[in-house]
Design an enzyme around this catalytic site. Structure first.
Site, PDB file in Angstrom:
ATOM      1  N   HIS A  72     -49.399  -0.747  14.131  1.00 56.51           N
ATOM      2  CA  HIS A  72     -50.847  -0.648  13.974  1.00 56.51           C
ATOM      3  C   HIS A  72     -51.431  -0.314  15.339  1.00 56.51           C
ATOM      4  O   HIS A  72     -50.699  -0.203  16.334  1.00 56.51           O
ATOM      5  CB  HIS A  72     -51.443  -1.947  13.417  1.00 56.51           C
ATOM      6  CG  HIS A  72     -51.271  -3.142  14.290  1.00 56.51           C
ATOM      7  ND1 HIS A  72     -50.034  -3.645  14.641  1.00 56.51           N
ATOM      8  CD2 HIS A  72     -52.173  -3.972  14.893  1.00 56.51           C
ATOM      9  CE1 HIS A  72     -50.178  -4.714  15.405  1.00 56.51           C
ATOM     10  NE2 HIS A  72     -51.471  -4.926  15.575  1.00 56.51           N
ATOM     11  N   HIS A  99     -53.814  -1.885  17.296  1.00 58.08           N
ATOM     12  CA  HIS A  99     -54.346  -2.850  18.244  1.00 58.08           C
ATOM     13  C   HIS A  99     -53.736  -2.565  19.615  1.00 58.08           C
ATOM     14  O   HIS A  99     -52.558  -2.190  19.722  1.00 58.08           O
ATOM     15  CB  HIS A  99     -54.037  -4.276  17.803  1.00 58.08           C
ATOM     16  CG  HIS A  99     -55.005  -4.800  16.788  1.00 58.08           C
ATOM     17  ND1 HIS A  99     -54.730  -5.877  15.964  1.00 58.08           N
ATOM     18  CD2 HIS A  99     -56.271  -4.400  16.465  1.00 58.08           C
ATOM     19  CE1 HIS A  99     -55.772  -6.118  15.181  1.00 58.08           C
ATOM     20  NE2 HIS A  99     -56.716  -5.235  15.459  1.00 58.08           N
ATOM     21  N   ASP A 112     -52.517  -4.102  22.205  1.00 60.56           N
ATOM     22  CA  ASP A 112     -51.273  -4.655  22.744  1.00 60.56           C
ATOM     23  C   ASP A 112     -50.041  -4.051  22.091  1.00 60.56           C
ATOM     24  O   ASP A 112     -48.915  -4.365  22.482  1.00 60.56           O
ATOM     25  CB  ASP A 112     -51.261  -6.188  22.613  1.00 60.56           C
ATOM     26  CG  ASP A 112     -51.498  -6.681  21.198  1.00 60.56           C
ATOM     27  OD1 ASP A 112     -52.292  -6.065  20.478  1.00 60.56           O
ATOM     28  OD2 ASP A 112     -50.901  -7.716  20.817  1.00 60.56           O
ATOM     29  N   HIS A 113     -50.248  -3.161  21.128  1.00 64.22           N
ATOM     30  CA  HIS A 113     -49.139  -2.483  20.471  1.00 64.22           C
ATOM     31  C   HIS A 113     -49.122  -0.975  20.715  1.00 64.22           C
ATOM     32  O   HIS A 113     -48.206  -0.301  20.233  1.00 64.22           O
ATOM     33  CB  HIS A 113     -49.188  -2.745  18.968  1.00 64.22           C
ATOM     34  CG  HIS A 113     -48.997  -4.186  18.617  1.00 64.22           C
ATOM     35  ND1 HIS A 113     -47.810  -4.704  18.175  1.00 64.22           N
ATOM     36  CD2 HIS A 113     -49.866  -5.239  18.676  1.00 64.22           C
ATOM     37  CE1 HIS A 113     -47.946  -6.011  17.964  1.00 64.22           C
ATOM     38  NE2 HIS A 113     -49.183  -6.350  18.258  1.00 64.22           N
ATOM     39  N   HIS A 142     -52.635  -7.606   7.851  1.00 61.90           N
ATOM     40  CA  HIS A 142     -53.245  -7.928   9.138  1.00 61.90           C
ATOM     41  C   HIS A 142     -54.728  -7.565   9.064  1.00 61.90           C
ATOM     42  O   HIS A 142     -55.248  -7.182   8.015  1.00 61.90           O
ATOM     43  CB  HIS A 142     -52.523  -7.174  10.253  1.00 61.90           C
ATOM     44  CG  HIS A 142     -52.815  -7.704  11.624  1.00 61.90           C
ATOM     45  ND1 HIS A 142     -52.840  -9.041  11.926  1.00 61.90           N
ATOM     46  CD2 HIS A 142     -53.095  -7.052  12.794  1.00 61.90           C
ATOM     47  CE1 HIS A 142     -53.127  -9.204  13.202  1.00 61.90           C
ATOM     48  NE2 HIS A 142     -53.284  -8.019  13.750  1.00 61.90           N
ATOM     49  N   ASP A 184     -47.485  -7.804  13.587  1.00 67.01           N
ATOM     50  CA  ASP A 184     -48.662  -8.587  13.251  1.00 67.01           C
ATOM     51  C   ASP A 184     -48.941  -8.621  11.745  1.00 67.01           C
ATOM     52  O   ASP A 184     -49.311  -7.622  11.136  1.00 67.01           O
ATOM     53  CB  ASP A 184     -49.881  -8.007  13.962  1.00 67.01           C
ATOM     54  CG  ASP A 184     -49.789  -8.154  15.469  1.00 67.01           C
ATOM     55  OD1 ASP A 184     -48.672  -8.319  15.979  1.00 67.01           O
ATOM     56  OD2 ASP A 184     -50.830  -8.088  16.136  1.00 67.01           O
ATOM     57  N   HIS A 232     -43.623 -11.754  20.264  1.00 66.79           N
ATOM     58  CA  HIS A 232     -45.072 -11.722  20.118  1.00 66.79           C
ATOM     59  C   HIS A 232     -45.643 -13.138  20.183  1.00 66.79           C
ATOM     60  O   HIS A 232     -46.360 -13.591  19.295  1.00 66.79           O
ATOM     61  CB  HIS A 232     -45.456 -11.046  18.796  1.00 66.79           C
ATOM     62  CG  HIS A 232     -46.893 -10.619  18.698  1.00 66.79           C
ATOM     63  ND1 HIS A 232     -47.886 -11.455  18.235  1.00 66.79           N
ATOM     64  CD2 HIS A 232     -47.505  -9.449  18.999  1.00 66.79           C
ATOM     65  CE1 HIS A 232     -49.037 -10.823  18.240  1.00 66.79           C
ATOM     66  NE2 HIS A 232     -48.842  -9.600  18.715  1.00 66.79           N
TER      67      HIS A 232
END
Length: 297
Positions: free
Chosen positions: A61, A63, A65-66, A133, A196, A254
């Site tokens: 996805h 976000h 931090d990914h 998520h 996530d 994570h």
């Protein structure tokens, strides 16, 4: 060769010892980079992962931090002279974010964009399942083809040896002897990547039969209310995915920055993981793909 290199294990906030996400899977001729968060390029250098080894990049996805490490990784590939196509897979709803990130990279890479919007295959041997998520997210499964394992005692009893074994494997029969008469089904080995998400059907499907399962474990079981609020997994829920799915090895990652010591998360996961081996990942760990589990005759 099959090996998982852990480039980062933090969740939203990195710590002094944990970088943002990043996972590199060596899968024979493929090199698959999953969820490159900030700092991934540097972590690759520390881990000895050459940018030229990357053939695919898979985002669960968009976000930050990914995926915020994507421009740096792509730029490094250009700097290193990568000439072959690189395939980038991501949820279709993240199209604008992915294109914006890719536009920041140094031009010159043959980057092939592959958005997906439903469960199913996305490349040979790779498929996705939807996760649950706060934005659209998908987990990934990498699978080798099923095969057959020969039973030496049956080959010997029938006098089949040497080049005849190869011929039997290629052609499926040798005289009156069928391949099925002297072998058993060998399921292809499976790698699953669940990031996530709250517990959902997609996560369950991905974990089923995985030889190596990588899954988020953001919270301790005592913080289940936070996991429910932010749609993440607790350690116990991650362990249950592995245990219920019959996974061989479970790699937890994570982790929330609130936990300095993640050993307790591994302990909580192990309670629910059944016979699965549980590893709480650390940055720069190298995890060999588990040995093939024996087939039933």
């Amino acid at each position: 060769m099959r090996e998982l290199v852990i480039l980062g294990t933090a969740s939203q906030v990195p710590t002094r010892t944990r970088n943002h996400n990043g996972y590199f899977l060596r899968w024979e001729r493929e090199g698959i980079l999953f969820d490159p968060g900030e700092g991934t390029q540097r972590q690759m250098t520390l881990a000895g992962v050459a940018a030229s080894r990357i053939t695919r990049i898979c985002l669960t996805h968009v976000h930050g931090d990914h995926c915020f490490g994507l421009p740096g990784v792509l730029s490094r590939m250009v700097l290193d002279g990568v000439a072959s196509p690189v395939h980038l897979h991501y949820p279709a709803s993240g199209e604008d974010v992915v294109r914006a990130l890719a536009s920041l990279a140094t031009p010159g890479l043959d980057l092939q964009l592959h958005p997906h919007g439903e469960a199913g295959p996305i490349a040979p041997g790779i498929d996705v399942e939807p996760l649950r998520h706060r934005i659209e997210a998908y987990g990934y499964r990498v699978t080798e083809p099923d095969g057959r394992t020969f039973l030496p005692e049956r080959l010997t009893a029938l006098g089949i040896a040497g080049p005849e074994v190869g011929r039997l494997q290629r052609e499926g029969s040798l005289g009156d002897v069928r391949l099925e008469d002297v072998s058993v089904h060998r399921p292809g080995r499976r790698f699953a990547f669940v990031m996530d998400t709250a517990v959902c059907d997609g996560a369950v499907a991905l974990a089923e039969g995985a030889d190596l399962l990588v899954t988020e474990s953001t919270f301790r079981d005592e913080d289940a209310a936070l996991a429910d609020q932010y749609l993440h997994l607790t350690a116990g829920q991650a362990g249950a995915l592995a245990g219920d799915g019959g996974a061989g090895t479970l790699v937890l990652t994570h982790f929330s920055s609130r936990y300095d010591d993640v050993a307790v998360l591994a302990e909580q996961a192990q309670v629910a993981a059944g016979s699965a081996d549980v590893i709480a990942a650390s940055d720069l760990d190298r995890i060999a793909f588990p040995s093939r589990r024996p087939s039933a005759a």
